[in-house]
Design a protein around this motif. Structure first.
Motif, short mmCIF file in Angstrom:
data_model
loop_
_atom_site.label_atom_id
_atom_site.label_comp_id
_atom_site.label_asym_id
_atom_site.label_seq_id
_atom_site.Cartn_x
_atom_site.Cartn_y
_atom_site.Cartn_z
N SER A 188 12.22 5.80 1.17
CA SER A 188 11.67 4.53 1.65
C SER A 188 10.21 4.44 1.21
O SER A 188 9.51 5.45 1.11
CB SER A 188 11.78 4.47 3.18
N LEU A 213 9.97 4.92 9.41
CA LEU A 213 10.67 3.69 9.05
C LEU A 213 11.11 2.97 10.32
O LEU A 213 10.96 1.75 10.45
CB LEU A 213 11.88 4.00 8.17
N LEU A 235 9.41 -2.68 4.01
CA LEU A 235 9.95 -1.88 5.10
C LEU A 235 11.08 -2.61 5.83
O LEU A 235 12.09 -2.00 6.17
CB LEU A 235 8.83 -1.52 6.08
#
Length: 289
Positions: A188, A213, A235
Motif C-alpha cells: 500500500s 492502512l 489510501l
C-alpha cells in the motif's frame, strides 16, 4: 497448527484531529472519547503468530526508547517496555522470537525493536535471534524520507537493522524466503510508500494485519483517513479493495491502534453500502480457528 495472539505494547494519547484528518470532530467524537487536550487513547498492538515451532511477531509498537521529554511530546503513557511485559505474560521473551515483520518503520510501529531509554546510554536492538522482514520499497523510503515524514523514522534503528545481518527486504509481488509461500503480502502507498500488509490463512478465513492502512474500527469507514497519511485518495482506494476481499473471504483484520477492538471481521450493509466491523474481539485473545 497455527495460532495467533494479540499483544499490547506501549499506549499513546494523540490529537484526535490529527488521527481523523479532515473529518470534523462532530463526526469522529461519536466513536472515541477525548481528554482535556483533545487527545484520544491509542494502542500500539502487535500480533504473535505461532506455527511450525517458530514465533513470528508482527510489529513491535512504539516501545520505550524515547527520552522522558519525547515521551511527553508523543503522548506515550507507560515508562516500561510494555510489549516485553505482554510477552512475559505468555511465557516468552524477545529472545524467543524467530521472525519480526514490520509493516513499516515509523517509530510507533518499530520503536519496540529498541531497548528502553536509559540516560547516557544508546538504545540497543532487541530480538537477537529474529529475522527482520519489511518491504523493499519502504526501506528505501526510510533511508531517504520526505521532509513531511522524516520525523517519523528512527535513524539509529535503520543502522542497527542493517548491521544485524538479519534484515530481509520483500519486493512487491514476492514471497519472503524466510516465511515461505504460506504468507502473502499486500502493498500500500496511501499512508506511506511501500507499506507491507502481512496475510495468512486460518481454517475459517484469512487474517490481515493492515497497519496504518486501517488502524482501527472507525477507519473502516471509507472517507476516514488520518492527517498523517501521505496520499489519502490513494489510501481510500486501497482500503476499499482490502475491505471487499475481507467481506468476500470472511476475513479478519487486526487493528494496531484501536484502544478497544483488537480483531474484527468485516461486513457490508446491503442498502447503504457502508462497511462495518462484526465479531469483534478485545485484547490478548488467542485463536486457532
Amino acid at each position: 497448527m497455527r495460532t495467533f495472539t494479540t499483544l499490547e505494547g506501549n499506549s499513546q494519547r494523540l490529537d484526535g484531529g490529527a488521527m481523523f484528518g479532515n473529518a470534523p470532530k462532530a463526526l469522529w467524537s461519536r466513536w472515541v472519547e477525548t481528554d482535556e487536550h483533545n487527545r484520544i487513547a491509542l494502542s500500539c498492538r502487535a500480533l504473535l503468530v505461532q506455527e511450525d515451532d517458530r514465533n513470528i511477531l508482527i510489529e513491535t509498537g512504539i516501545g520505550a526508547f524515547f527520552s522522558p521529554e519525547m515521551k511527553e511530546r508523543y503522548g506515550v503513557v507507560e515508562r516500561q517496555h510494555v510489549l516485553l511485559d505482554s510477552l512475559a505474560e505468555i511465557g516468552l521473551t524477545h529472545e524467543d522470537m524467530d521472525v519480526v515483520i514490520l509493516t513499516h518503520l515509523h517509530f510507533d510501529h518499530a520503536g519496540g525493536l529498541l531497548s528502553a531509554w536509559q540516560e547516557g546510554k544508546p538504545s540497543e536492538l532487541l530480538f537477537p535471534n529474529a529475522t527482520f522482514i519489511t518491504g523493499h520499497r519502504h526501506w528505501a523510503r526510510a533511508r531517504r524520507p520526505h521532509p513531511r515524514d522524516q520525523a517519523s523514522f528512527i535513524p539509529q534503528l535503520l543502522g542497527l537493522l542493517e548491521a544485524s545481518g538479519r534484515l530481509e527486504l520483500v519486493k512487491d509481488g514476492q514471497h519472503s524466503p524466510t516465511l515461505g509461500p504460506d504468507w502473502r503480502f499486500r502493498f500500500s502507498d496511501g499512508h506511506t510508500p511501500g507499506l507491507m500488509l502481512p496475510e495468512f490463512d486460518m481454517p475459517d478465513g484469512p487474517v490481515v494485519f493492515p497497519g496504518d492502512l486501517i488502524p482501527g474500527a472507525p477507519w473502516v469507514h471509507l472517507p476516514i483517513t488520518m492527517g498523517y497519511d501521505r496520499f489519502p485518495e490513494i489510501l481510500i482506494g486501497e482500503k476499499e479493495a482490502l475491505l471487499n476481499d475481507m467481506v468476500a473471504d470472511n476475513g479478519r483484520l487486526v487493528f494496531t491502534h484501536d484502544a478497544k477492538i483488537a480483531v474484527a471481521r468485516i461486513g457490508r450493509d446491503e442498502e447503504s453500502g457502508l462497511y462495518r466491523v462484526r465479531d469483534t474481539s478485545d485484547n490478548l485473545q488467542k485463536a486457532d480457528h
